[in-house]
Scaffold this motif. Sequence first.
Motif, PDB file in Angstrom:
ATOM      1  N   UNK A  73      -8.923   6.076  11.952  1.00 34.00           N
ATOM      2  CA  UNK A  73      -8.456   5.958  10.570  1.00 34.00           C
ATOM      3  C   UNK A  73      -7.707   7.192  10.108  1.00 34.00           C
ATOM      4  N   UNK A  74      -8.190   8.364  10.488  1.00 39.84           N
ATOM      5  CA  UNK A  74      -7.535   9.617  10.087  1.00 39.84           C
ATOM      6  C   UNK A  74      -6.159   9.748  10.724  1.00 39.84           C
ATOM      7  N   UNK A  75      -6.050   9.386  11.994  1.00 37.19           N
ATOM      8  CA  UNK A  75      -4.765   9.469  12.698  1.00 37.19           C
ATOM      9  C   UNK A  75      -3.750   8.548  12.046  1.00 37.19           C
ATOM     10  N   UNK A  76      -4.137   7.326  11.776  1.00 36.90           N
ATOM     11  CA  UNK A  76      -3.191   6.370  11.222  1.00 36.90           C
ATOM     12  C   UNK A  76      -2.918   6.618   9.748  1.00 36.90           C
ATOM     13  N   UNK A  77      -3.849   7.210   9.044  1.00 38.18           N
ATOM     14  CA  UNK A  77      -3.595   7.588   7.659  1.00 38.18           C
ATOM     15  C   UNK A  77      -2.525   8.669   7.605  1.00 38.18           C
ATOM     16  N   UNK A  78      -2.624   9.652   8.511  1.00 39.66           N
ATOM     17  CA  UNK A  78      -1.603  10.711   8.585  1.00 39.66           C
ATOM     18  C   UNK A  78      -0.248  10.129   8.973  1.00 39.66           C
ATOM     19  N   UNK A  79      -0.239   9.211   9.931  1.00 38.32           N
ATOM     20  CA  UNK A  79       1.009   8.593  10.375  1.00 38.32           C
ATOM     21  C   UNK A  79       1.673   7.833   9.235  1.00 38.32           C
ATOM     22  N   UNK A  80       0.876   7.137   8.444  1.00 44.75           N
ATOM     23  CA  UNK A  80       1.407   6.393   7.290  1.00 44.75           C
ATOM     24  C   UNK A  80       2.014   7.355   6.272  1.00 44.75           C
ATOM     25  N   UNK A  81       1.325   8.453   5.999  1.00 41.58           N
ATOM     26  CA  UNK A  81       1.808   9.383   4.976  1.00 41.58           C
ATOM     27  C   UNK A  81       3.075  10.118   5.436  1.00 41.58           C
ATOM     28  N   UNK A  82       3.256  10.283   6.737  1.00 41.55           N
ATOM     29  CA  UNK A  82       4.452  10.939   7.266  1.00 41.55           C
ATOM     30  C   UNK A  82       5.678  10.033   7.150  1.00 41.55           C
ATOM     31  N   UNK A  83       5.462   8.729   7.120  1.00 42.44           N
ATOM     32  CA  UNK A  83       6.570   7.787   7.015  1.00 42.44           C
ATOM     33  C   UNK A  83       6.968   7.494   5.583  1.00 42.44           C
ATOM     34  N   UNK A  84       6.162   7.919   4.632  1.00 37.41           N
ATOM     35  CA  UNK A  84       6.466   7.650   3.214  1.00 37.41           C
ATOM     36  C   UNK A  84       7.434   8.650   2.635  1.00 37.41           C
TER      37      UNK A  84
END
Length: 84
Positions: A73-84
């Motif tokens: 969850x932490x990895x994909x949360x960071x990935x999502x925030x980097x794409x925003x």
Amino acid sequence: MLGIARGAARFSEILGSVSGLSDRMLALRLRELEHAGLIDRVVEPTTPVTVRYVLTAQGRDLLTALQPLVRYGQVWERAESEHD
């Protein structure tokens, strides 16, 4: 189980580590976790009485099993925030 995951924790420590959590809801959840055998409520005979919550062996085992999901969850949360 935030504070509890690091060792024994007092009610106020747990409450302070989770924003938006009410006293009543925390008390209910702690009772449920105790009933499920995941935590123990330890009463220390001090003045005033100190109550701490600690993970049982079963609770530690569950925490170990959940850690890969938390990391995911932490990895994909960071990935999502980097794409925003």
